[in-house]
Scaffold this motif. Structure first.
Motif, PDB file in Angstrom:
ATOM      1  N   ILE A  13       0.905  -1.323  -0.153  1.00  9.64           N
ATOM      2  CA  ILE A  13       0.082  -0.037  -0.231  1.00  9.64           C
ATOM      3  C   ILE A  13       1.107   1.241   0.264  1.00  9.64           C
ATOM      4  CG2 ILE A  13      -1.850  -1.166   1.250  1.00  9.64           C
ATOM      5  CD1 ILE A  13      -1.183   0.194   3.696  1.00  9.64           C
ATOM      6  N   GLY A  14       2.229   1.211   0.076  1.00  8.23           N
ATOM      7  CA  GLY A  14       3.047   2.477   0.039  1.00  8.23           C
ATOM      8  C   GLY A  14       3.717   2.597   1.330  1.00  8.23           C
ATOM      9  N   PRO A  15       3.186   3.633   2.010  1.00 10.83           N
ATOM     10  CA  PRO A  15       2.324   4.950   1.671  1.00 10.83           C
ATOM     11  C   PRO A  15       3.054   5.672   0.584  1.00 10.83           C
ATOM     12  CG  PRO A  15       2.554   4.714   3.907  1.00 10.83           C
ATOM     13  CD  PRO A  15       3.491   3.785   3.382  1.00 10.83           C
ATOM     14  N   PRO A  16       2.694   6.791   0.147  1.00 12.23           N
ATOM     15  CA  PRO A  16       3.544   7.667  -0.973  1.00 12.23           C
ATOM     16  C   PRO A  16       4.646   8.157  -0.448  1.00 12.23           C
ATOM     17  CG  PRO A  16       0.961   8.342  -0.774  1.00 12.23           C
ATOM     18  CD  PRO A  16       1.102   7.179   0.401  1.00 12.23           C
ATOM     19  N   GLU A  95      -0.285   2.814  -4.432  1.00 13.36           N
ATOM     20  CA  GLU A  95      -0.528   3.665  -3.350  1.00 13.36           C
ATOM     21  C   GLU A  95      -2.094   3.913  -3.102  1.00 13.36           C
ATOM     22  OE1 GLU A  95       2.207   6.866  -4.125  1.00 13.36           O
ATOM     23  OE2 GLU A  95       3.875   5.919  -3.534  1.00 13.36           O
ATOM     24  N   PHE A  96      -2.903   3.618  -4.209  1.00 13.33           N
ATOM     25  CA  PHE A  96      -4.315   3.901  -4.113  1.00 13.33           C
ATOM     26  C   PHE A  96      -4.917   3.078  -2.887  1.00 13.33           C
ATOM     27  CE2 PHE A  96      -3.537   6.075  -8.208  1.00 13.33           C
ATOM     28  CZ  PHE A  96      -4.514   7.017  -7.973  1.00 13.33           C
ATOM     29  N   PHE A  97      -4.254   1.825  -2.753  1.00  6.67           N
ATOM     30  CA  PHE A  97      -4.666   0.901  -1.574  1.00  6.67           C
ATOM     31  C   PHE A  97      -4.337   1.668  -0.255  1.00  6.67           C
ATOM     32  CE2 PHE A  97      -3.600  -2.754  -4.696  1.00  6.67           C
ATOM     33  CZ  PHE A  97      -4.678  -2.627  -5.420  1.00  6.67           C
ATOM     34  N   PHE A  98      -3.616   2.640  -0.328  1.00  6.79           N
ATOM     35  CA  PHE A  98      -3.177   3.068   1.146  1.00  6.79           C
ATOM     36  C   PHE A  98      -4.621   3.569   2.083  1.00  6.79           C
ATOM     37  CE2 PHE A  98      -1.789   6.892   3.722  1.00  6.79           C
ATOM     38  CZ  PHE A  98      -1.140   6.282   4.774  1.00  6.79           C
ATOM     39  N   LYS A  99      -5.386   4.092   1.196  1.00  4.54           N
ATOM     40  CA  LYS A  99      -6.603   4.866   1.844  1.00  4.54           C
ATOM     41  C   LYS A  99      -7.788   3.842   1.508  1.00  4.54           C
ATOM     42  CE  LYS A  99      -5.226   9.864   2.086  1.00  4.54           C
ATOM     43  NZ  LYS A  99      -5.693  11.064   1.627  1.00  4.54           N
ATOM     44  N   ASN A 100      -7.489   2.763   1.198  1.00  4.65           N
ATOM     45  CA  ASN A 100      -8.588   1.615   0.621  1.00  4.65           C
ATOM     46  C   ASN A 100      -8.151   0.303   1.260  1.00  4.65           C
ATOM     47  OD1 ASN A 100     -10.720   3.193  -1.223  1.00  4.65           O
ATOM     48  ND2 ASN A 100      -8.444   3.624  -1.732  1.00  4.65           N
ATOM     49  N   ALA A 101      -7.246   0.185   2.207  1.00 11.60           N
ATOM     50  CA  ALA A 101      -7.038  -1.072   2.788  1.00 11.60           C
ATOM     51  C   ALA A 101      -7.926  -1.909   3.717  1.00 11.60           C
ATOM     52  CB  ALA A 101      -5.639  -0.930   3.839  1.00 11.60           C
ATOM     53  N   PHE A 102      -8.908  -1.100   4.443  1.00 10.79           N
ATOM     54  CA  PHE A 102      -9.764  -1.715   5.189  1.00 10.79           C
ATOM     55  C   PHE A 102     -10.873  -2.244   4.245  1.00 10.79           C
ATOM     56  CE2 PHE A 102     -13.961  -1.431   7.536  1.00 10.79           C
ATOM     57  CZ  PHE A 102     -13.378  -2.453   8.660  1.00 10.79           C
ATOM     58  N   LYS A 103     -11.211  -1.517   3.135  1.00  9.80           N
ATOM     59  CA  LYS A 103     -12.326  -2.262   2.288  1.00  9.80           C
ATOM     60  C   LYS A 103     -11.673  -3.439   1.579  1.00  9.80           C
ATOM     61  CE  LYS A 103     -14.050   2.331   0.196  1.00  9.80           C
ATOM     62  NZ  LYS A 103     -14.129   3.136  -0.911  1.00  9.80           N
ATOM     63  N   ILE A 104     -10.119  -3.770   1.443  1.00  6.18           N
ATOM     64  CA  ILE A 104      -9.546  -4.695   0.813  1.00  6.18           C
ATOM     65  C   ILE A 104      -9.777  -5.875   1.996  1.00  6.18           C
ATOM     66  CG2 ILE A 104      -7.432  -5.619  -0.085  1.00  6.18           C
ATOM     67  CD1 ILE A 104      -6.804  -2.802  -1.056  1.00  6.18           C
ATOM     68  N   SER A 105      -9.370  -5.597   3.216  1.00 11.28           N
ATOM     69  CA  SER A 105      -9.409  -6.475   4.318  1.00 11.28           C
ATOM     70  C   SER A 105     -10.749  -6.942   4.358  1.00 11.28           C
ATOM     71  CB  SER A 105      -8.969  -5.799   5.634  1.00 11.28           C
ATOM     72  OG  SER A 105      -9.940  -4.917   6.113  1.00 11.28           O
ATOM     73  N   GLU A 106     -11.814  -6.456   4.271  1.00  8.53           N
ATOM     74  CA  GLU A 106     -13.082  -6.769   4.446  1.00  8.53           C
ATOM     75  C   GLU A 106     -13.332  -7.996   3.447  1.00  8.53           C
ATOM     76  OE1 GLU A 106     -15.969  -3.684   6.306  1.00  8.53           O
ATOM     77  OE2 GLU A 106     -15.440  -2.986   4.578  1.00  8.53           O
TER      78      GLU A 106
END
Length: 470
Positions: A13-16, A95-106
């Motif tokens: 997920i990065g971050p940036p 890096e777009f996964f950085f703020k969407n990690a929780f969605k992915i984990s679900e």
């Protein structure tokens, strides 16, 4: 996929500003070799500077509002490709996964996430450099009292939400990396070693040196979109002052102390691999030479000389685009005069000899584009091709809104409006803006004899304006 071995899914997920571009470039270029190591990494496009959005679209779609939504359909298709690869590890990076990690984990319960923790003092200048380089920032770096730790704070919130056991956290720094290399260090996170012969030492998406940074910050005032990649290519290779800081010595020392305190507490809460070594290194860091952002003109002169020597073709194109902004107050600045010098419109609008272009160091892509357009124009018998090329393909913005505000009937077309506005500009001795409007009119109707005759009239006026010395 070998059903006897449990699959592993890693999401980077990065971050940036933590080496993501270098990692993605390596994985894309060596995806076949990665399969031999049991790693399936879906390839994706990369721009000329090695930048991309990674595997974002392998998992997400965008709705009409631009929001990212996890796509079960896309993930199912990805899993099918993963199964066919016979690999044991599915690796994704964006890096777009950085703020969407929780969605992915679900949606992907067995996913493990990889993230890096970087010195927040370095992040301030690196992020600022990127904002100028890629996002059109024209402002000077703003130094505030408290160190900005936003990225690390967001990362910690995400970890607490998803679960610390789901994360592999590593310290970011050459001294802390496995084999001193971000790619080797990253591969070690997923249990892959022995790839040292594949890892190149070249830097992807490096920060601009001071002179290039200040030049780009000034240039961001103007619309240079059509040559932005060419400008970036040229500035990336400029060898100027890279060992500088925009922070004063006093600001650096304050930030250094705050960074050590913050990261020490951060490591206590989260336990990051090699972060203790990074903290020790930060505590011993010394301030770099401070460079002031107040003297734009000095950097501008250096960059003008460099760009003219590196690619006069690009230099002329920038001058042409600057003239398109002659109606704006920013055009009247001493910086514009310094950069353009004696290059009046009648000079820079002149057709550039093809031999000069071919022998220049301008990128192959730009040469091919120009030659294709030149051949196309000649086949069409367009004698005034260079004038159309000199202003680009986009027509002047806001014509329809202007007609609406002034109550002008739609029966008056945009071509007629541009001609009349050009006449008005000429009457008020603003020949630069008149020339720009006429070129835009020519882009609408390249055979309009009235427009062509007006262009020659404006050019004759411009030739009578005294030229400045370089």
């Amino acid at each position: 996929m070998n059903k006897n071995k449990k699959r592993k899914i890693y999401v980077h997920i990065g971050p940036p500003k933590t080496g993501t571009s270098a990692i993605q470039k390596f994985l894309t270029e060596h995806s076949a070799e990665m399969i031999e190591y049991g790693v399936f990494y879906p390839t994706h496009s990369i721009d000329s500077n090695g930048i991309s959005s990674g595997n974002l679209l392998e998992l997400f779609t965008r709705d009409s509002s631009g929001n990212l939504n996890f796509s079960d359909e896309k993930f199912d298709k990805l899993l099918s490709r993963f199964d066919c690869s016979n690999c044991e590890i599915l690796l994704l990076s964006s890096e777009f996964f950085f703020k969407n990690a929780f969605k992915i984990s679900e949606k992907i319960a067995d996913a493990s996430f990889i993230a890096y923790v970087r010195n927040p003092v370095e992040l301030i200048e690196s992020a600022y450099n990127q904002s100028v380089k890629r996002h059109g920032n024209t402002k000077k770096l703003k130094v505030v009292q408290d160190l900005n730790t936003h990225t690390l704070t967001v990362l910690e919130r995400t970890i607490n939400k998803v679960g610390r056991d789901k994360f592999i956290l590593r310290a970011y720094g050459e001294a802390e990396f496995e084999n001193g290399n971000i790619v080797d260090d990253f591969l070690s996170c997923i249990g892959v070693s022995g790839c040292k012969h594949l890892v190149a030492k070249n830097v992807v998406n490096p920060s601009y040196c001071f002179e290039a940074l200040e030049f780009k910050r000034w240039l961001n005032q103007y619309n240079m979109e059509e040559v932005s990649s060419l400008i970036d290519e040229t500035l990336q290779v400029y060898e100027g002052d890279s060992n500088y800081s925009l922070l004063s010595e006093s600001s650096f020392l304050i930030y250094r102390e705050q960074a050590v305190d913050y990261l020490t507490q951060y490591n206590t809460r989260l336990v990051v691999d090699n972060l203790d070594k990074l903290i020790q290194r930060i505590s011993n860091d010394q301030p770099k030479v401070h460079r002031s952002q107040d003297d734009e003109l000095t950097s501008l002169r250096d960059m003008k000389k460099y760009i003219r020597n590196y690619s006069e073709f690009l230099y002329i194109r920038i001058c042409q685009l600057l003239y398109k902004h002659s109606h704006l107050p920013a055009f009247e600045s001493v910086n514009v005069s310094e950069f353009i010098g004696s290059y009046t419109i009648d000079i820079i609008g002149r057709d550039i000899r093809l031999s000069k272009l071919l022998l220049s160091r301008t990128s192959i892509r730009f040469k091919v584009r120009y030659i294709k357009e030149l051949i196309s124009s000649r086949l069409k018998g367009d004698k005034h091709y260079y004038r159309k090329w000199a202003v680009g393909n986009q027509q002047v913005k806001g014509a329809n809104q202007l007609k609406t505000r002034l109550g002008i009937s739609d029966d008056i077309n945009n071509l007629s409006l541009l001609i009349e506005l050009s006449n008005f500009s000429m009457l008020n001795d603003n020949f630069n803006f008149s020339y720009f409007l006429l070129n835009e009119a020519l882009a609408i109707d390249s055979t309009n004899e009235h427009v062509i005759s007006m262009i020659f009239e404006v050019e004759s006026k411009l030739k009578k304006i005294p030229k400045e010395k370089n």
